[in-house]
Design an enzyme around this catalytic site. Structure first.
Site, PDB file in Angstrom:
ATOM      1  N   HIS A  73     -12.260  27.074 -33.447  1.00 40.08           N
ATOM      2  CA  HIS A  73     -12.034  26.511 -32.168  1.00 40.08           C
ATOM      3  C   HIS A  73     -11.038  25.402 -32.776  1.00 40.08           C
ATOM      4  CE1 HIS A  73     -13.020  22.986 -29.591  1.00 40.08           C
ATOM      5  NE2 HIS A  73     -12.675  23.920 -28.614  1.00 40.08           N
ATOM      6  N   CYS A 112      13.867  34.931 -20.319  1.00 43.99           N
ATOM      7  CA  CYS A 112      13.521  33.483 -20.356  1.00 43.99           C
ATOM      8  C   CYS A 112      12.054  33.248 -20.449  1.00 43.99           C
ATOM      9  CB  CYS A 112      14.318  32.816 -19.288  1.00 43.99           C
ATOM     10  SG  CYS A 112      14.017  33.419 -17.645  1.00 43.99           S
ATOM     11  N   ARG A 155      14.829  24.943 -15.091  1.00 45.81           N
ATOM     12  CA  ARG A 155      13.944  24.702 -14.262  1.00 45.81           C
ATOM     13  C   ARG A 155      13.955  23.589 -13.430  1.00 45.81           C
ATOM     14  NH1 ARG A 155      10.105  26.446 -19.035  1.00 45.81           N
ATOM     15  NH2 ARG A 155      11.730  24.539 -19.701  1.00 45.81           N
ATOM     16  N   ASN A 209       6.751  35.840 -18.362  1.00 47.17           N
ATOM     17  CA  ASN A 209       5.521  35.086 -18.306  1.00 47.17           C
ATOM     18  C   ASN A 209       4.838  35.686 -16.874  1.00 47.17           C
ATOM     19  OD1 ASN A 209       6.074  33.502 -20.113  1.00 47.17           O
ATOM     20  ND2 ASN A 209       6.635  31.612 -19.277  1.00 47.17           N
ATOM     21  N   GLU A 224      10.568  39.504 -12.591  1.00 43.22           N
ATOM     22  CA  GLU A 224       9.243  39.052 -12.921  1.00 43.22           C
ATOM     23  C   GLU A 224       8.038  39.516 -12.028  1.00 43.22           C
ATOM     24  OE1 GLU A 224       9.454  34.738 -12.600  1.00 43.22           O
ATOM     25  OE2 GLU A 224      10.709  34.658 -10.784  1.00 43.22           O
TER      26      GLU A 224
END
Lengths: 813, 813
Positions: A316, A744, A436, A650, A627
């Site tokens: 952890h 990207c 962005r 992503n 994407e």
């Protein structure tokens, strides 16, 4: 031999018995135990062996040997070995070998001795022979920390012949193996025996220096040097470090796993609350715990680093440290966390508030506070230090310059503001691969305008608010263009769902409920309710799959108009300053060719109009992110409308897997660690010998599979997501052979993913500014690997279209 | 001619002038206008033409003819034509033709006349010549509703020769065209002229009867009969209808578009609130509005049907009606909604609360209340009526029996409970393709157990709660197996995220805030807070992409164990009753082969254990849904572990497009209707002649594209989602050639999607029980179409593996 024979048994039981014995006899070190105590200990050890294995510990030395050999083989499946392999991507099916050799003794008196050494300094890479030794001692003694070892140079006087032989031998070995080595040796009655040598572990900083030095010494080629450094190791150049001169003066009080890179010094906090308290007093806290748990998060956040006595690289504390960017040393076995007031390292007792320093690169723990300095490379990038003043920078930049000679993949950076763009340029990014634009709206002075824009219902009102945002956006772009000096700047139009700019729905609901009960002013309540009503309208069950990306620009074209106008006006003005500008406008979340066409037509219209107004002309591109799976599958149609594709891996990972990035950790952590568990009851208590679960009694037919090998958001899933990328490239190039291709997503900074992007034939990867050096090196290694796999160096300028066909056909095999 | 010449101008202006004139002169009907008024009207009409076109209305008849011809051609682009084509899937590029013929006159006295007719009854399909006519009248008069037409049989006496000719001609035409026709005719001075004939529009019930009758009459083949009925038309057999004898006695007071099928009778409500009020009084409300808007939803929900005076098949009222399953007649032009108290149909005035009946199949509106009866087919399925008592059922089942002779695609139903399974069997489903086990947990007596199961933190506690659910699940399965009598039953393991079973997070937050402010008992607050804490733990930003599907069964294997035990124990017990059972256990949301393997291993273990306990054996399958892009791409690996694939095209559409089904309507409605709008400002005010936007002045270069042609959740997206299905089939069959393939998303009941599934080579489609007949017919049509495309009937039992190769290669073209 004993320790080898029993190495696959539970170590804890032996340690427990040893501890008991020491307590009984009052001994501090193992060596303090007398003969009687040792004899009793051996008897007890044998009893444990009997209990654990069901057999007596054998007296027959051949039987012992056989058991020892088996134990080594079995150790391949030990939990630590499995974890190690997982961390370093070593395949399970390699297996291990066992060498059986005659014993030499370093403890036959003062003409005998033993030592370990590196042919160069493993921390800095300096070309000094570096090691430690003990006279009249056996191997374990040097590393056990019971006797303080001497520098290896101390052998020169008492054992001049052996020392000379050692000096000759290490140079010979280094020439033979053409790399920095670690060595173990024993001197038996004046005669040097080499026990083992292997390529030595080193820090990233040492790795670079050694590679560059070896080229300069004529030992290896530049190509080899580039291959010698793990791309991730370059990150060590960027973290704060201990002042090297100061650290050298300290002796570590313990050593653990380097679980979170960087260097941290501060005061010991033994509870999370204490850490918070210290932070509030303006002090730097080092949180010291047996192990951390989710309950400690507030304290972890308040600390500059964590030190734990238990847990490994995936504990952890380690995971959180890397996520939070904190320094962490985990599993420091010398550390004994006694209570909530004191800790001990062997005989040294420290109390809460005492100074402590931890080195997250090496795992070293020091009592006292060692000064921490900003990395030289960062100081140079920020202009606080001149490049020529830094030896480290010389090595760092030399290796990267060599890397650039081999790589064919371009490296860009994801940067939203001019400051980031400047850092990216400093690290050698050849453009911005992702700006962005929404990040520009989250600024404090802009969010209210954005909110008003969202809350209006008519186009006219929206346009009025957008007009206020236009000059702000424009000035951002001007800054980016100036920073990038002619390198392309890829600007993504507004992407996130609009409710991200508004207050949280549930918080507002609670607030209104409170206001109502407190009989607040009805006017204010009505106001809040109006806001809530609009938020409810925008509320989505799955915002990730909702009204965002180009869906915003299509349903509210005035947003796209404003953004494109800002992009193009800024470009016109900077062009007039004499600076070349290459804007690449990127349409997000396209899934249908008609979406791309609609937005492209709008962009072209506004662009032509703006250029006409400014009487300025320059080339610009309009492309899209790939994407969504549908975009990949229909890439042939989309490519007709798009000048370039940038893989947004992503989101592509989210939709391909059906994993929400914000939520998936709930099960992916388990997916990556299922192997250690019973597949029925998920208990970790599986007896590795009998393969029976101690918790539920299930008899396993084998080790359960992990469901996932790696976190697909960190390392690109080549089979699934990569399969879609491959499809997209093949189909996209079908209708547009000169299609420009980039990536990207976060994967653009991950070395394994970069190698895959090279094979796919992308033109560039784009990553966070700080990962640009890593990407440059990883790209070079991918190119070198491909060339050596194909037994020929690939000409850098081959037609991309050919390249992808050949490469992707190889992928298919 | 005039009306043709000006048909592409704005009709409203002419209507306005006509209305003015009538008001001026006090005329009620057009025909009441005197010669002077008419002359003035013509002058005013000409002025409008001048203003709208910039040219005088031409006197030259050739010029008029040319304009008329152009106007017809232009009408292809009229908004109504565009909408019509979109609704009926007619390609835009077909274009239209113009016939120019000499005029005949039906208004040359009492030996002249005109009429329209159908060769069979278009409502019932009964083989009676059916039409209306007027003596001394022109075409428009018959349909305009100004003079009341006579049944066509009334011509027999005054014009016996023409009538006899008409009788001969209609039979000749029907024989020639081999179908029911509509005709327009004029009788000029005793001589019959046929103006036009075409295949007649008919209700679904008529379509079936006509097709079956034509086969029995030897006119067409069974194959043709099967092709003659639109699959969706069969749905008309299932809606409640007006008692046919009663409806025949009523004369419609108006006619609109049949926008929501079914028959509804009730009291007029002129506001949504009134509808709600009526419902509360136990009355059936028919909401009558000019047009409906989202603000009316509560009233629409409270009504049994809607009637509007404006709007088409895609108006708000129409869309909502079909979504809600309400009856709707839209765009009834005869209806005049005056104020909030009265409405008018021509001279008939009705007030709120008066009785009204609307027929959503035909668009007919009646004053008064016509009795509504349950569809005969449903009555038979439910056992309330014997099949032999229903003529309708005879036709319905005959056509479906013929369809079954042609189809190769199996049809199953999605059914969660035994009642649904029985209906599915009644409609001819050959198995259950999807039993959603979670629906069993939403029952009132089970949800508390489910909640306790979720709120526990340990496996032991969970297992205790699961043990309580086991007998309940088991009894459900026993019911399903018994209902399906040996047909396969596909059981999907728990799929939805667990928070769906818990109270809503934000509501609980508000409740706690209220309790705190009201100083409620601290114990109760703590209880609620504990619940909230667990809900927060389970809360996900994108539940669609979160901890659900097989991710539940893998992280909490005890859930899978309980479910599989229930499935298998039930199967053992029903097998012992002598009923064959074919369970097919389906693992949801698999994206990784390892997920499938982990769950399959568990299923096999529990199944073997259960069979051993019951000493019973029977075959069963373990397969997966393909509902994630990654599953499709890695289908070769997944097929190694799965006996069958069932395409979950709902989720596959969500992830492929990145559309959340719950949220996407926010933009997809617009995506499907963008064509009518200005691409800059989205205004609908685009001048179709000048292609200039009246709102923002933009000059369009052409009609904007729609972004989406159809709702991908209703009709399968063949290019994107279908592309992934094709990949999955190719790859899946690579490693498992005998892989069984089905579909269980909503698309399994959509005819276009079913045709695509046939081409893909699926083994079966599974749809809602009520859509089983539609699917059977659609599957037959797909098979016939494929056979005729390939000029040969395809043998039904060809090897599937071959089939898919050939079919999918055709898809590629």
């Amino acid at each position: 031999m004993f320790s080898t024979v029993v190495m696959d048994l539970k170590r804890e039981r032996f340690e427990e018995v040893l501890k008991e014995k020491k307590a009984e006899t009052g001994a501090v070190h193992d060596t303090d135990l007398g003969a009687a105590a040792l004899k009793d200990l051996v008897a007890r050890y044998k009893r444990i062996v009997k209990e654990e294995t069901g057999h007596e510990f054998p007296d027959d030395p051949y039987e012992q040997l056989k058991m020892g050999i088996n134990a080594v083989f079995n150790s391949w499946y030990g939990a630590r070995a499995v974890t190690y392999r997982r961390l370093y991507d070593i395949p399970d099916d390699w297996g291990t070998a066992v060498n059986v050799v005659a014993m030499v003794f370093g403890n036959l008196g003062e003409t005998s001795g033993t030592g370990v050494a590196f042919t160069r300094d493993p921390a800095t890479g300096m070309p000094n022979f570096f090691g430690e030794c003990l006279l009249n001692a056996q191997g374990e003694d040097v590393v056990a920390g019971i006797r303080t070892p001497l520098p290896v140079q101390a052998l020169a006087k008492p054992l001049p012949q052996a020392y000379q032989d050692l000096m000759k031998t290490y140079k010979k070995l280094e020439r033979h193996y053409r790399d920095m080595l670690d060595l173990e040796f024993t001197i038996q009655e004046g005669k040097l025996y080499m026990l083992q040598t292997r390529v030595g572990k080193r820090t990233g900083i040492a790795a670079v220096r050694i590679a560059v030095d070896l080229v300069n010494e004529g030992v290896i080629t530049k190509r080899e040097a580039v291959m010698r450094v793990g791309p991730e190791q370059l990150a060590q150049y960027l973290y704060p470090i201990f002042d090297p001169k100061q650290e050298g003066k300290h002796q570590p009080v313990g050593k653990g796993l380097p679980a979170g890179p960087g260097a941290a010094a501060g005061k010991i906090a033994l509870t999370p609350d204490k850490a918070v308290e210290m932070k509030e007093r303006g002090e730097r806290a080092i949180l010291v715990r047996r192990e951390t748990s989710p309950d400690d998060i507030h304290g972890m956040n308040a600390s500059v680093g964590f030190l734990t006595s238990r847990g490994g690289m995936t504990s952890h504390a380690a995971v959180v440290a890397r996520q939070m960017g904190k320094v962490c040393v985990a599993g420091c076995e010398a550390l004994d966390v006694r209570d909530n007031a004191t800790i001990r390292f062997g005989s040294l007792t420290l109390k809460e508030g005492d100074a402590l320093s931890i080195n997250g690169f090496t795992g070293a723990v020091y009592a006292g506070e060692i000064p921490v300095v900003e990395s030289e490379i960062i100081q140079i990038i920020q202009g606080h230090l001149k490049p020529e003043e830094s030896e480290k920078y010389r090595y760092f930049s030399t290796l990267l310059k060599w890397a650039d000679e081999f790589r064919t993949l371009g490296v860009r950076a994801n940067a939203d503001i001019p400051e980031q763009a400047l850092i990216a340029r400093g690290f050698g990014a050849a453009g911005i691969g992702l700006c962005r634009t929404e990040h520009m709206f989250f600024a404090e002075d802009r969010v209210p305008i954005m909110q008003r824009m969202i809350l209006t219902k008519t186009r006219e009102d929206r346009e009025r608010e957008l007009a206020k945002l236009l000059p702000l956006q424009k000035s951002d772009f001007i800054g980016l263009y100036r920073a990038m000096k002619g390198y392309p700047v890829t600007i993504r139009l507004l992407d996130p769902p609009l409710h991200e700019f508004l207050p949280k729905r549930e918080e507002l609901m609670v607030e209104i409920a409170r206001m109502e009960l407190n009989r607040a002013d009805p006017g204010s309540i009505a106001e809040k309710q109006k806001l809530l009503a609009r938020i409810e309208e925008l509320h989505e069950f799955n915002p990730m799959l909702g009204l965002r990306g180009c869906r915003l620009g299509i349903t509210m074209p005035e947003i796209t108009r404003m953004q494109v106008q800002a992009v193009m006006e800024a470009a016109c003005e900077v062009t007039r300053e004499g600076i070349k500008v290459v804007p690449e406008i990127m349409i997000p979340l396209v899934g249908l060719a008609a979406e791309m066409k609609a937005q492209k037509d709008l962009v072209r219209e506004v662009a032509a109009d703006t250029m006409r107004r400014y009487q300025t002309k320059f080339p610009y591109l309009v492309g899209t992110m790939i994407e969504l799976p549908r975009a990949a599958i229909t890439a042939d149609k989309i490519a007709r409308e798009a000048d370039f594709f940038s893989f947004g891996t992503n989101d592509l990972t989210q939709t391909t897997f059906g994993f929400s990035r914000d939520d998936a950790a709930k099960f992916t952590d388990f997916y990556m660690n299922r192997r250690d568990r019973c597949p029925r009851c998920l208990s970790r208590e599986v007896d590795q010998k009998t393969m029976q679960c101690r918790a539920c009694g299930l008899r396993l037919s084998g080790t359960p599979d992990n469901i996932l090998d790696a976190d697909p958001f960190a390392t690109l899933d080549q089979e699934g997501v990569g399969g879609l990328m491959k499809l997209a490239i093949e189909r996209g190039r079908m209708t547009r052979p000169d299609l420009k291709l980039g990536i990207c997503g976060e994967h653009g900074g991950d070395p394994a993913s970069i190698a895959f992007c090279h094979i796919l034939g992308l033109d560039y990867v784009s990553c966070s500014p700080y990962r640009v050096p890593i990407a440059r090196l990883a790209a070079a290694q991918a190119a070198i690997k491909e060339a050596s796999d194909g037994n020929a160096v690939r000409p850098a300028k081959r037609r991309l279209a050919n390249r992808v066909v050949r490469r992707t056909s190889r992928l298919r095999k």
